[in-house]
Scaffold this motif. Structure first.
Motif, PDB file in Angstrom:
ATOM      1  N   TYR A  10       0.824  -1.214   0.000  1.00  0.00           N
ATOM      2  CA  TYR A  10       0.000   0.000   0.000  1.00  0.00           C
ATOM      3  C   TYR A  10       0.862   1.271   0.000  1.00  0.00           C
ATOM      4  N   LEU A  11       2.004   1.163   0.647  1.00  0.00           N
ATOM      5  CA  LEU A  11       2.908   2.321   0.689  1.00  0.00           C
ATOM      6  C   LEU A  11       3.412   2.654  -0.714  1.00  0.00           C
ATOM      7  N   ILE A  12       3.796   1.614  -1.449  1.00  0.00           N
ATOM      8  CA  ILE A  12       4.277   1.820  -2.822  1.00  0.00           C
ATOM      9  C   ILE A  12       3.140   2.370  -3.699  1.00  0.00           C
ATOM     10  N   ALA A  13       1.938   1.760  -3.542  1.00  0.00           N
ATOM     11  CA  ALA A  13       0.777   2.192  -4.336  1.00  0.00           C
ATOM     12  C   ALA A  13       0.435   3.659  -4.051  1.00  0.00           C
ATOM     13  N   LEU A  14       0.537   4.022  -2.785  1.00  0.00           N
ATOM     14  CA  LEU A  14       0.225   5.387  -2.363  1.00  0.00           C
ATOM     15  C   LEU A  14       1.171   6.395  -3.022  1.00  0.00           C
ATOM     16  N   LYS A  15       2.458   6.065  -2.989  1.00  0.00           N
ATOM     17  CA  LYS A  15       3.472   6.958  -3.566  1.00  0.00           C
ATOM     18  C   LYS A  15       3.322   7.042  -5.091  1.00  0.00           C
ATOM     19  N   PHE A  16       3.094   5.862  -5.702  1.00  0.00           N
ATOM     20  CA  PHE A  16       2.953   5.808  -7.151  1.00  0.00           C
ATOM     21  C   PHE A  16       1.765   6.671  -7.608  1.00  0.00           C
ATOM     22  N   ASN A  17       0.596   6.454  -6.969  1.00  0.00           N
ATOM     23  CA  ASN A  17      -0.608   7.188  -7.374  1.00  0.00           C
ATOM     24  C   ASN A  17      -0.512   8.678  -7.082  1.00  0.00           C
ATOM     25  N   LYS A  18       0.161   8.995  -5.983  1.00  0.00           N
ATOM     26  CA  LYS A  18       0.304  10.407  -5.619  1.00  0.00           C
ATOM     27  C   LYS A  18       1.089  11.137  -6.718  1.00  0.00           C
ATOM     28  N   ASN A  19       2.178  10.512  -7.170  1.00  0.00           N
ATOM     29  CA  ASN A  19       2.980  11.128  -8.223  1.00  0.00           C
ATOM     30  C   ASN A  19       2.227  11.185  -9.545  1.00  0.00           C
ATOM     31  N   LYS A  20       1.586  10.065  -9.869  1.00  0.00           N
ATOM     32  CA  LYS A  20       0.912   9.982 -11.168  1.00  0.00           C
ATOM     33  C   LYS A  20      -0.249  10.976 -11.278  1.00  0.00           C
ATOM     34  N   TYR A  21      -0.988  11.146 -10.180  1.00  0.00           N
ATOM     35  CA  TYR A  21      -2.222  11.943 -10.264  1.00  0.00           C
ATOM     36  C   TYR A  21      -2.127  13.291  -9.550  1.00  0.00           C
ATOM     37  N   MET A  22      -0.922  13.670  -9.166  1.00  0.00           N
ATOM     38  CA  MET A  22      -0.744  14.887  -8.367  1.00  0.00           C
ATOM     39  C   MET A  22      -1.549  16.080  -8.899  1.00  0.00           C
ATOM     40  N   ASP A  23      -1.478  16.309 -10.213  1.00  0.00           N
ATOM     41  CA  ASP A  23      -2.147  17.482 -10.774  1.00  0.00           C
ATOM     42  C   ASP A  23      -3.503  17.172 -11.387  1.00  0.00           C
ATOM     43  N   ASN A  24      -3.930  15.928 -11.251  1.00  0.00           N
ATOM     44  CA  ASN A  24      -5.226  15.559 -11.818  1.00  0.00           C
ATOM     45  C   ASN A  24      -5.912  14.590 -10.857  1.00  0.00           C
ATOM     46  N   SER A  26      -8.757  14.460  -9.519  1.00  0.00           N
ATOM     47  CA  SER A  26     -10.143  14.019  -9.711  1.00  0.00           C
ATOM     48  C   SER A  26     -10.200  12.745 -10.558  1.00  0.00           C
ATOM     49  N   ALA A  27      -9.230  12.548 -11.458  1.00  0.00           N
ATOM     50  CA  ALA A  27      -9.202  11.317 -12.264  1.00  0.00           C
ATOM     51  C   ALA A  27      -9.038  10.093 -11.358  1.00  0.00           C
ATOM     52  N   LEU A  28      -8.163  10.217 -10.370  1.00  0.00           N
ATOM     53  CA  LEU A  28      -7.955   9.120  -9.414  1.00  0.00           C
ATOM     54  C   LEU A  28      -9.197   8.911  -8.543  1.00  0.00           C
ATOM     55  N   GLN A  29      -9.799  10.024  -8.138  1.00  0.00           N
ATOM     56  CA  GLN A  29     -11.005   9.923  -7.299  1.00  0.00           C
ATOM     57  C   GLN A  29     -12.133   9.214  -8.042  1.00  0.00           C
ATOM     58  N   ILE A  30     -12.312   9.565  -9.322  1.00  0.00           N
ATOM     59  CA  ILE A  30     -13.383   8.940 -10.111  1.00  0.00           C
ATOM     60  C   ILE A  30     -13.121   7.441 -10.248  1.00  0.00           C
ATOM     61  N   LEU A 268      -9.556  10.654  -0.391  1.00  0.00           N
ATOM     62  CA  LEU A 268     -10.756  11.292   0.161  1.00  0.00           C
ATOM     63  C   LEU A 268     -11.342  12.259  -0.865  1.00  0.00           C
ATOM     64  N   ILE A 269     -12.667  12.262  -0.965  1.00  0.00           N
ATOM     65  CA  ILE A 269     -13.317  13.332  -1.726  1.00  0.00           C
ATOM     66  C   ILE A 269     -13.850  14.309  -0.687  1.00  0.00           C
ATOM     67  N   ILE A 270     -13.464  15.569  -0.818  1.00  0.00           N
ATOM     68  CA  ILE A 270     -13.879  16.576   0.156  1.00  0.00           C
ATOM     69  C   ILE A 270     -14.870  17.530  -0.506  1.00  0.00           C
ATOM     70  N   GLU A 271     -16.085  17.564   0.003  1.00  0.00           N
ATOM     71  CA  GLU A 271     -17.033  18.591  -0.432  1.00  0.00           C
ATOM     72  C   GLU A 271     -17.067  19.635   0.672  1.00  0.00           C
ATOM     73  N   LYS A 272     -17.294  20.885   0.297  1.00  0.00           N
ATOM     74  CA  LYS A 272     -17.252  21.953   1.303  1.00  0.00           C
ATOM     75  C   LYS A 272     -18.634  22.552   1.515  1.00  0.00           C
ATOM     76  N   LYS A 273     -19.112  22.481   2.749  1.00  0.00           N
ATOM     77  CA  LYS A 273     -20.380  23.148   3.059  1.00  0.00           C
ATOM     78  C   LYS A 273     -20.019  24.467   3.724  1.00  0.00           C
ATOM     79  N   TYR A 274     -20.134  25.556   2.957  1.00  0.00           N
ATOM     80  CA  TYR A 274     -19.664  26.845   3.468  1.00  0.00           C
ATOM     81  C   TYR A 274     -20.549  27.388   4.588  1.00  0.00           C
TER      82      TYR A 274
END
Ligand SMILES: [Zn+2]
Length: 429
Positions: A10-24, A26-30, A268-274
């Protein structure tokens, strides 16, 4: 060994996905939300929504009360709430911190009796949690390190961090300060994890030279870390104080190199209730894409989050300027024109700390529509300055009728969370 392999995976997967999807992100979230449908299908509460291909934004928003009332239907392991409670409470009373039902760990959140949440974690979820904590909080290293961890109650989740390179020492908050000092001096921890109120006590002991530790990293958990407390701690320990924003509902955020909390938007998907027109403060509505035994979908937390824009570290994930307390601590008072004004805890905090540079400890409790209790550590002059500053602030919003009474102690029970600004009017208000 299997558990450690899982953590490594999971540690490797976490690092890999973080790098791959850093600027996108929402693609990972979907992608993860789609994958999560197979989990939700197993939940009686959610299965119908899955079969109707309901989009996330049409799912019901849940809060702690609903989450507990619907516990039996929501969880995917067939665990009943009354049995889970009994098992977890019994473990807590005997301080045996390894309650389990069918290989699922049980954890009990803090809160008043009858209002305590219960959370479930499978072995895979525990491994994911450990991987995330290693990645974002402790930092992965092959060096042998010891961690002093202060907790109100232990749980399997925390003890699962143990390994040959991490010596994990648990400190029970209910023990005396003197015994903590003795153990800490002997242990010489590399990492210190504690509630800010405990860190403050430890800092005083360090100042008095009774505590002689120099950890490489200090992490505040479970309570609000107020800015002025943070400056004091950073001065005494001569380093940045990190934070983890973690609650029963999951591991939500951790600090970047700039010392600012960022939400873990890769799982995590974070929605904001202002909460205000300026949209600077919100309640987070969280969907945890890593949970399987007890799905967390659109769960509204009552914490007041002040958002930070454009953190210098470059991470675009939602950053937090401060966590300002809970929605019940917003003090609603009528002004001279009869209009209800919402006063955020931070307004009072500022009034107090800006009244004098020497104020270290304080609490302000709203006990009725016209009465506050104020505790200020220090001289009577400091108290008067703080009191006048609060009254001045109230006047600026046309509230003139408040009486402030002095109290001589901070009024926090041992083992309970420190909240400096509190609303304790009866619920009828
Ligand atoms: Zn940052």
């Amino acid at each position: 060994m299997l558990f450690k392999l899982k953590v490594a995976y999971y540690l490797i997967a976490l690092k890999f996905n973080k790098n791959k999807y850093m600027d996108n992100i929402s693609a990972l979230q979907i992608k993860r939300w789609n994958k999560m449908q197979s989990v939700l299908k197993k939940s009686k509460f959610y299965e119908i929504l899955v079969s109707q291909k309901t989009p996330l934004e049409a799912y019901p928003i849940v809060n702690k009360a609903i989450f507990m009332n619907k516990f039996d239907e929501i969880n995917t392991c067939g665990i009943k709430l009354d049995i889970a409670y009994k098992t977890a409470l019994k473990a807590e009373k005997t301080r045996d911190f390894t309650p389990m039902i069918n290989k699922i760990s049980l954890g009990l959140s803090t809160g008043t009796s009858g209002n305590r949440g219960i959370f479930l974690a499978s072995e895979n979820e525990r491994a994911k949690w450990v991987a995330a904590i290693l990645d974002r909080v402790i930092g992965f290293s092959l060096k042998k390190r010891s961690i002093a961890f202060f907790l109100r109650a232990n749980s399997n989740l925390y003890s699962s961090v143990k390994s040959t390179i991490l010596r994990f020492e648990y400190f029970d908050l209910l023990e005396s300060l003197a015994s903590h000092i003795k153990r800490l001096n002997a242990l010489q921890p590399n990492i210190l994890v504690a509630q800010p109120s405990m860190l403050l006590l430890l800092a005083e002991e360090k100042e008095a030279r009774r505590l002689n530790i120099n950890p490489d990293k200090i992490i505040g958990v479970a309570e609000i870390l107020y800015q002025e407390d943070r400056s004091y701690l950073e001065g005494i320990f001569q380093q940045k104080i990190h934070q983890v924003y973690q609650c029963t509902e999951g591991f939500l955020a951790s600090t970047c190199e700039e010392g600012n909390l960022h939400f873990n938007e890769d799982f995590l998907i974070i929605e904001k209730k202002y909460l205000n027109d300026e949209k600077s403060r919100f309640h987070p509505i969280i969907t945890d894409l890593s949970r399987t035994s007890q799905p967390v979908v659109r769960y509204e937390l009552n914490d007041i989050i002040k958002e930070k824009k454009n953190c210098k570290c470059g991470n675009k994930w939602t950053a937090i300027e401060s966590i300002e307390g809970r929605s019940d601590d917003i003090i609603k008072l009528k002004n001279i024109a009869g209009k209800e004004i919402h006063l955020f805890p931070d307004y009072f905090r500022r009034a107090i700390v800006e009244s004098s540079e020497d104020i270290r400890s304080y609490t302000l409790i709203c006990i009725s529509d016209y009465e506050f209790e104020l505790f200020i550590e220090g001289s009577q002059e400091h108290y008067e300055q703080a009191k006048n500053s609060i009254l001045e602030f109230l006047k600026s919003v046309d509230i003139h009728h408040i009486i402030i009474k002095q109290i001589k102690s901070i009024k926090v029970d041992k083992g309970n969370k420190l909240r400096r600004i509190r609303n304790e009017r009866s619920k009828a208000n």
